[in-house]
Design an enzyme around this catalytic site. Structure first.
Site, PDB file in Angstrom:
ATOM      1  N   ASP A   1     -17.134  -5.834  -1.450  1.00 50.82           N
ATOM      2  CA  ASP A   1     -16.504  -5.190  -0.298  1.00 50.82           C
ATOM      3  C   ASP A   1     -15.786  -3.938  -0.814  1.00 50.82           C
ATOM      4  OD1 ASP A   1     -15.154  -4.709   2.267  1.00 50.82           O
ATOM      5  OD2 ASP A   1     -15.681  -6.783   2.729  1.00 50.82           O
TER       6      ASP A   1
ATOM      7  N   HIS B   1     -17.997  -1.249  -1.410  1.00 57.24           N
ATOM      8  CA  HIS B   1     -18.021  -0.493  -0.164  1.00 57.24           C
ATOM      9  C   HIS B   1     -17.123   0.732  -0.212  1.00 57.24           C
ATOM     10  CE1 HIS B   1     -19.531  -4.168   2.389  1.00 57.24           C
ATOM     11  NE2 HIS B   1     -20.269  -3.918   1.325  1.00 57.24           N
TER      12      HIS B   1
END
Length: 501
Positions: free
Chosen positions: A309, A332
């Site tokens: 993430d 991310h």
């Protein structure tokens, strides 16, 4: 003998007597001066308060004892050093064999160290300590405790210790001056926690921007076979969390495979993170590297973050955050938000992110807010960001939604004073995506020295996109970003006074 001769003889004898007496007296005085000179100097030193050791003290039966200075409290330990007061978890019954539950030994070691300022807890190298959920808590602990982690701390091999669900595995709360340092490992063994994640759900709100050219990359989730005992809790724990603490330092260690976030700071002031590593697979869901919330005066640098993430996630209540010299990927990217979920107020200000390398990440630098929120994000600088094979390097998304569908709402978190400069490298989907609120557009968005080149890989590619984004280009961009609106919007007022941060 004539009177004259007798007089002269008498005068001569008297002179000899006087001379002899004077010579003896002078010798005696000279000896006395030599013998007492050191005593005189010593008394002078004492008057001045100076101690010159035993060689300058009286030798004539003086029984006065030298004055002893009162004890001085020890100074806080220097970062990277171990204090003299040490508490080794092995001395409190820890086995370190990777199988025996060492939680109670860690609790006992902490209870002892908590009472001593600038003490050190030792987790020695070459040992693996199985530790269940534990809270190393204040607020009555002494300051400047060092947690010297050189061995390995392992998460439990079953769900039972977590009950119906806990937000964290290892927690430090309400402490001052705590340092976690060393070359050790915190292993969350999180793969089993990821198995119930549905690969049909979006991994990220920006996944809607990613359209594969074929089915070869449609499913990135790795199946995991269950080996843990017990029912999986609904809440997945963060590996290492700090709450309500001041002047916290984390350096040197590695955190691997957390069930959820790896390192979280909540309601902390004065945070320093450097020279540490986060490691988890690209397809491990919701495994943020470092998560900040309601924290200020934060410094993160010289750190390697690889996760599933956001490498770094900055949430509401954060201000004065400085991030530099960080390697991010996979992951991310570095994100501010999502903010304003469930119509909440969010306030973020004075954020600097610079000198960053990103490789093979979904996003680069991103601000994401939910519809219906309030508050503001202002004073943000993204500078000198090198991206390599990043899907979308620059993102503002005020329509963030991690579900299949979200309700349209008019209120929004206000965004202003956002600067992007010297962002270079390659992208695989879209170079820039600015999607700002219809009712509260983004303002004072500036771009300078943007050079992003397309790299065709597995996805359809798109041109830069802007919606209700007002700002200025300070130099030509590659590719050209012609969608940015100049000036200010005609109507751009915060809805109510309550929305002001």
């Amino acid at each position: 003998m004539s009177p004259t001769i007798r007089g002269l003889t008498l005068l001569l004898m008297v002179s000899l007597l006087i001379w002899s007496a004077t010579f003896g007296t002078c010798n005696a005085r000279r000896g006395q001066h030599w013998k007492h000179s050191r005593s005189f100097k010593t008394s002078m030193y004492k008057k001045k308060g100076t101690n010159h050791g035993s060689s300058h003290q009286h030798k004539h039966g003086s029984k006065s004892k030298p004055k002893i200075a009162p004890p001085v409290a020890p100074a806080p330990p220097k970062k990277g050093h171990v204090s003299a007061v040490i508490f080794d978890v092995l001395h409190f019954g820890a086995k370190g064999d990777g199988k025996t539950d060492d939680t109670k030994a860690f609790q006992a070691a902490w209870a002892a160290a908590c009472k001593v300022e600038a003490s050190t807890i030792i987790i020695p190298s070459k040992y693996e300590f199985l530790v269940g959920p534990i809270s190393f808590s204040g607020p009555y602990c002494q300051h400047n405790i060092v947690f010297q982690l050189d061995g390995t701390i392992l998460a439990p091999t079953n769900f039972n210790p977590f009950g119906s669900g806990l937000f964290q595995w290892l927690e430090f709360t309400k402490l001052v001056g705590l340092t976690i340092q060393g070359k050790g490992l915190i292993d969350g063994r999180g793969a089993i926690w990821w198995q119930d994640y549905s690969s049909s759900d979006p991994l990220d709100g920006e996944s809607k921007l990613i359209v594969p050219l074929n089915d070869s990359v449609a499913n990135l989730q790795t199946p995991v076979s269950s080996s843990l005992v017990g029912k999986m809790p609904n809440i997945k724990p963060t590996a290492l969390r700090f709450y309500g603490s001041f002047n916290v330092t984390v350096t040197g260690i590695t955190i691997r495979n957390s069930p959820q976030c790896h390192l979280k700071f909540d309601n902390c002031v004065g945070v320093s993170v450097y020279s540490m590593n986060v490691l988890s697979p690209a397809d491990s869901p919701n495994t943020d590297g470092i998560h900040l919330q309601n924290s200020r005066e934060v410094l993160i640098h010289n750190t390697n973050l690889a996760c599933g993430d956001d490498c770094i996630s900055i949430q509401t209540g954060c201000s004065n955050v400085y991030i530099h010299n960080v390697n991010c990927g996979p992951g991310h990217g570095i994100s501010i938000g999502g903010l304003g979920k469930d119509s909440t107020k969010a306030c973020v200000s004075n954020i600097t992110v610079r000198d960053i390398n990103m490789h093979n990440t979904m996003n680069g630098v991103r601000i994401k807010t939910w519809q219906g929120g309030s508050g503001s994000v202002q004073g943000v600088l993204f500078s000198n960001i090198q991206v390599s094979e990043v899907q979308v390097p620059i993102i503002i998304d005020q329509f963030y939604c991690d579900k299949s569908k979200c309700k349209n709402q008019t209120t929004a978190v206000a965004l202003s004073g956002i600067t992007y400069e010297r962002i270079r490298g390659t992208y695989t989907v879209k170079p820039v995506h600015f999607a700002c609120s219809d009712s509260l557009p983004c303002t004072e968005v500036t771009l300078n020295t943007i050079a992003l080149k397309p790299l065709q890989e597995h996805y359809h590619m798109y041109d830069p996109f802007c919606w209700r984004t007002f700002g200025k280009l300070y130099s030509a961009t590659e590719p050209p970003i012609n969608c940015l609106e100049t000036g200010k919007p005609l109507k751009n007022q915060i809805q109510t006074y309550h929305d002001v941060c």
